[in-house]
Design a protein around this motif. Structure first.
Motif, PDB file in Angstrom:
ATOM      1  N   ALA A 191       0.827  -1.206   0.000  1.00  0.00           N
ATOM      2  CA  ALA A 191       0.000   0.000   0.000  1.00  0.00           C
ATOM      3  C   ALA A 191       0.864   1.260   0.000  1.00  0.00           C
ATOM      4  N   ILE A 192       1.972   1.231   0.749  1.00  0.00           N
ATOM      5  CA  ILE A 192       2.893   2.380   0.771  1.00  0.00           C
ATOM      6  C   ILE A 192       3.461   2.635  -0.626  1.00  0.00           C
ATOM      7  N   ARG A 193       3.876   1.545  -1.296  1.00  0.00           N
ATOM      8  CA  ARG A 193       4.441   1.705  -2.641  1.00  0.00           C
ATOM      9  C   ARG A 193       3.416   2.288  -3.614  1.00  0.00           C
ATOM     10  N   SER A 194       2.192   1.768  -3.535  1.00  0.00           N
ATOM     11  CA  SER A 194       1.146   2.254  -4.436  1.00  0.00           C
ATOM     12  C   SER A 194       0.815   3.712  -4.162  1.00  0.00           C
TER      13      SER A 194
ATOM     14  N   ASP B 237       3.659   6.063  -5.399  1.00  0.00           N
ATOM     15  CA  ASP B 237       3.619   6.290  -6.875  1.00  0.00           C
ATOM     16  C   ASP B 237       2.503   7.255  -7.239  1.00  0.00           C
ATOM     17  N   ASN B 238       1.331   7.070  -6.590  1.00  0.00           N
ATOM     18  CA  ASN B 238       0.217   7.973  -6.897  1.00  0.00           C
ATOM     19  C   ASN B 238       0.534   9.399  -6.470  1.00  0.00           C
ATOM     20  N   ALA B 239       1.166   9.546  -5.288  1.00  0.00           N
ATOM     21  CA  ALA B 239       1.505  10.890  -4.818  1.00  0.00           C
ATOM     22  C   ALA B 239       2.475  11.577  -5.764  1.00  0.00           C
ATOM     23  N   LYS B 240       3.440  10.800  -6.293  1.00  0.00           N
ATOM     24  CA  LYS B 240       4.399  11.381  -7.239  1.00  0.00           C
ATOM     25  C   LYS B 240       3.700  11.892  -8.499  1.00  0.00           C
ATOM     26  N   GLN B 241       2.770  11.075  -9.003  1.00  0.00           N
ATOM     27  CA  GLN B 241       2.039  11.490 -10.210  1.00  0.00           C
ATOM     28  C   GLN B 241       1.187  12.731  -9.938  1.00  0.00           C
ATOM     29  N   PHE B 242       0.519  12.757  -8.766  1.00  0.00           N
ATOM     30  CA  PHE B 242      -0.287  13.928  -8.427  1.00  0.00           C
ATOM     31  C   PHE B 242       0.573  15.175  -8.291  1.00  0.00           C
TER      32      PHE B 242
ATOM     33  N   LEU C 294       1.347  16.483 -11.616  1.00  0.00           N
ATOM     34  CA  LEU C 294       0.176  17.133 -12.212  1.00  0.00           C
ATOM     35  C   LEU C 294      -0.240  18.377 -11.440  1.00  0.00           C
ATOM     36  N   GLY C 295       0.459  18.626 -10.275  1.00  0.00           N
ATOM     37  CA  GLY C 295       0.116  19.809  -9.502  1.00  0.00           C
ATOM     38  C   GLY C 295      -1.105  19.638  -8.635  1.00  0.00           C
ATOM     39  N   ARG C 296      -1.573  18.413  -8.407  1.00  0.00           N
ATOM     40  CA  ARG C 296      -2.756  18.174  -7.583  1.00  0.00           C
ATOM     41  C   ARG C 296      -2.280  17.863  -6.155  1.00  0.00           C
TER      42      ARG C 296
ATOM     43  N   THR D 269      -1.261  14.957  -0.934  1.00  0.00           N
ATOM     44  CA  THR D 269      -1.236  14.987   0.542  1.00  0.00           C
ATOM     45  C   THR D 269      -2.056  13.856   1.134  1.00  0.00           C
ATOM     46  N   ALA D 270      -3.215  13.572   0.550  1.00  0.00           N
ATOM     47  CA  ALA D 270      -4.043  12.463   1.042  1.00  0.00           C
ATOM     48  C   ALA D 270      -3.294  11.138   0.918  1.00  0.00           C
ATOM     49  N   GLY D 271      -2.575  10.934  -0.174  1.00  0.00           N
ATOM     50  CA  GLY D 271      -1.802   9.691  -0.327  1.00  0.00           C
ATOM     51  C   GLY D 271      -0.690   9.584   0.698  1.00  0.00           C
ATOM     52  N   LEU D 272      -0.018  10.746   0.970  1.00  0.00           N
ATOM     53  CA  LEU D 272       1.049  10.720   1.980  1.00  0.00           C
ATOM     54  C   LEU D 272       0.480  10.435   3.370  1.00  0.00           C
ATOM     55  N   ASP D 273      -0.713  10.940   3.686  1.00  0.00           N
ATOM     56  CA  ASP D 273      -1.335  10.632   4.986  1.00  0.00           C
ATOM     57  C   ASP D 273      -1.576   9.134   5.118  1.00  0.00           C
ATOM     58  N   LYS D 274      -2.024   8.507   4.039  1.00  0.00           N
ATOM     59  CA  LYS D 274      -2.228   7.056   4.090  1.00  0.00           C
ATOM     60  C   LYS D 274      -0.908   6.322   4.340  1.00  0.00           C
ATOM     61  N   ILE D 275       0.163   6.820   3.704  1.00  0.00           N
ATOM     62  CA  ILE D 275       1.486   6.199   3.911  1.00  0.00           C
ATOM     63  C   ILE D 275       1.886   6.305   5.386  1.00  0.00           C
ATOM     64  N   ILE D 276       1.647   7.486   6.006  1.00  0.00           N
ATOM     65  CA  ILE D 276       1.999   7.672   7.428  1.00  0.00           C
ATOM     66  C   ILE D 276       1.237   6.685   8.297  1.00  0.00           C
ATOM     67  N   VAL D 277      -0.086   6.480   8.001  1.00  0.00           N
ATOM     68  CA  VAL D 277      -0.887   5.535   8.781  1.00  0.00           C
ATOM     69  C   VAL D 277      -0.309   4.128   8.664  1.00  0.00           C
TER      70      VAL D 277
END
Length: 610
Positions: A401-404, A407-412, A415-417, A422-430
């Motif tokens: 889940a961290i890897r996925s 990757d999504n956070a990098k793409q966002f 794209l400037g989103r 930030t939401a993806g990074l919060d999931k990684i922290i959890v």
């Protein structure tokens, strides 16, 4: 006439004194004999019971020292290998080393058919050291069935008997052979030889298995003993809390004769049971000295009565003679006092020796507790090993889940989103925090538990134990229900060791419902008076009534071969009793097993201390 009247009065007083002195002397002698006999025999019984307790403990300690040797040898990889390959030379070497280091009489290895592979005494061979086949048949059969085999090997008048322990070695296909250890009872008999009193240990059939009288060895005890009657002795029952004598209870002992010890001597027979072995340890206390002392005391009392009668008569004749008799009485009293002081010194020395033996036994018990702590640590590491595969899966899911999410956070970000990134990074922290929590619990659980006791909260202990079991719970598909009926509870104990108890009980419940479509485990906590209660129940098949008394025995298990050593419940039982609590098993409403742990509440303990 006056002289005649005085002489008549004098003669009348003399007759009265004679008439009174005879019955008083007889009664005094009888009372003195009864009381002194009881007192001296009570003293003999007290010393002999202390001797019996110490010598019985010597026998139990000698056998208990070797009880775990066969299972430990059977777990060694080199022993398993030499049993599988029937390697005689390696077997002789390993057996000789094990026998020499442990002090055993003999160590041997057998195949599943009962054929000898190697022995510590095979080359060179001393006459009479090779055990007969029939002494190993029963322990071998028990060992190959998964139990600790045990049996007694008879001796002779010139050779002490021995005790046999056997344990099976395990291979990929089950039992691959057995390790058999012979323990000589000669050391016990040497320790008993220091006692003058006859000491014997007999089996359930009355056969003498160990004794400090070599002529009795191997004989039936009833053939050596002649019953003469029974003696009632007042035994002091000690109040364990106050340390004082609370009551005097009567005890009845057989009075017997031992022809080989002398025709005119009588002995009190005292018995101590050894339930684990099915034996009895019997001590014969010699009453000859006690009766001789009672006779002397009676003689002194009778003589004292006659003496006082004489003094009364002589006092009528001459005052000076009476005073001289009184001085003689004081001298007699001083001699008796010196004898009492000497007896007191002897008794104090005996108490000192007994205290020394008690300290030695306490040291042995402390060593046993250290060995039990090592066994608990080994069981914990074995539990972690069994759960390692499932826990690796528990770590792989957050990592994926961290890897996925990374990757999504990098793409966002590209794209400037920023909000999505930030939401993806919060999931990684959890996920990282969850992995850190699992690692913390594993690290704490693998540490060696201390022996200090203190207040601990029950809920965090249960949460950590269930987190370790969560992968196992997912594999079995069982339903787990946890209820804390009376809110937070604090009990007296140790955090890591109580976690081991909960883990063992919950894992045992999951084993019971494994393979059931509707498998369920119910764990609840509640308060019962001064105790906090942890209850673990399942809807599995339960435990048969005839096996309930063996559930907490070491190495007892109903699981298939290879799925457990039978140590989990035994370790849990020991830990709970170290906490001054209780662990019991029962049957639930659905027929499954219910384990109940009762531990003293911390708040009630602090109130009692205040």
């Amino acid at each position: 006439m006056r002289d005649l009247r005085r002489a008549a009065r004098h003669n009348a007083v003399f007759v009265v004194l004679i008439c009174l002195s005879v019955p008083v002397t007889v009664v005094t002698g009888w009372v003195t004999w009864s009381v002194s006999s009881r007192l001296f025999i009570d003293e003999v019984v007290t010393r002999s019971q202390a001797l019996l307790a110490v010598q019985a403990a010597t026998l139990e300690r000698q056998l208990d020292k070797f009880r775990l040797l066969p299972p430990l040898l059977a777990q060694r990889p080199d022993v398993r290998e030499l049993v599988l390959t029937r390697d005689r030379s390696a077997g002789e070497r390993v057996a000789a080393i094990a026998a020499g280091m442990a002090g055993a009489q003999e160590v041997a290895f057998y195949d599943p058919a009962g054929h000898l592979i190697a022995s510590s005494h095979m080359l060179p061979r001393a006459a009479g050291l090779m055990p007969a086949r029939d002494t190993t048949a029963l322990p071998l059969e028990e060992a190959l069935q998964g139990r600790l085999g045990r049996a007694y090997r008879p001796g002779s008048r010139s050779l002490p008997g021995s005790y046999v322990f056997a344990s099976a070695t395990r291979g990929a296909q089950g039992s691959s052979g057995a390790v058999v250890v012979w323990v000589s009872l000669g050391e016990v008999e040497q320790a008993w030889a220091l006692s003058k009193a006859p000491l014997v240990a007999v089996d359930g059939e009355g056969q003498v298995v160990a004794t400090n009288r070599p002529a009795w060895r191997g004989q039936r005890l009833s053939d050596q003993v002649e019953r003469l009657g029974a003696v009632t002795v007042a035994l002091a029952e000690t109040d364990s809390e106050a340390g004082t004598d609370a009551a005097a209870l009567p005890g009845v002992f057989d009075l017997v004769g031992l022809p080989q010890e002398g025709p005119d001597r009588s002995f009190l027979r005292m018995t101590r049971q050894l339930p684990l072995l099915g034996w009895q340890v019997i001590a014969f206390a010699d009453t000859t000295a006690a009766r001789s002392q009672a006779f002397k005391a009676t003689a002194i009392a009778v003589l004292a009565c006659l003496l006082f009668s004489g003094i009364g008569w002589v006092a009528l004749e001459r005052r000076q003679a009476g005073l001289r008799r009184m001085r003689e009485d004081r001298l007699s009293a001083l001699r008796l006092e010196r004898r009492v002081r000497q007896r007191t010194r002897d008794l104090s020395e005996a108490n000192t020796r007994l205290a020394s033996e008690v300290r030695e036994r306490e040291a042995a018990e402390e060593e046993l507790r250290r060995m039990q702590a090592d066994l608990v640590q080994a069981a914990k590491m074995a539990t972690l090993g069994q759960m390692s595969a499932a826990l690796s899966h528990e770590f792989n899911q957050p990592l994926a889940a961290i890897r996925s999410n990374a990757d999504n956070a990098k793409q966002f970000l590209d794209l400037g989103r920023l909000e999505k990134a930030t939401a993806g990074l919060d999931k990684i922290i959890v996920m990282v925090e969850r992995m850190a929590e699992i690692s913390r619990i594993l690290k704490g659980f693998s540490r060696r538990a201390g022996t200090r006791l203190g207040p601990i909260a029950v809920k965090p202990v249960i949460d950590e134990a269930l987190m370790l079991l969560s992968p196992r719970l997912k594999q079995t598909g069982a339903r787990l229900e946890v209820r804390h009926l009376d809110g937070p509870i604090q009990v007296i104990g140790g955090h890591v060791r109580l976690e081991q108890v909960v883990l063992n009980l919950a894992a045992n419940a999951l084993d019971a419902v494994e393979g059931q479509a509707d498998g369920a485990v119910h764990l609840r906590t509640y308060v019962d008076g001064d105790f906090g209660v942890i209850e673990v129940a399942d809807n599995g098949p339960g435990v048969a009534d005839e096996l309930l008394s063996q559930v907490f025995d070491p190495f007892f298990t109903t699981k298939d071969v290879g799925k457990g050593l039978g140590l989990g419940l035994s370790i849990a039982y020991k830990i709970v009793h170290d906490f001054s609590g209780a662990l019991a098993i029962g049957r639930g409403e659905t027929g499954g097993a219910v384990f109940t742990v009762r531990l003293p509440r911390a708040d009630r303990a602090s109130e009692a201390a205040a």
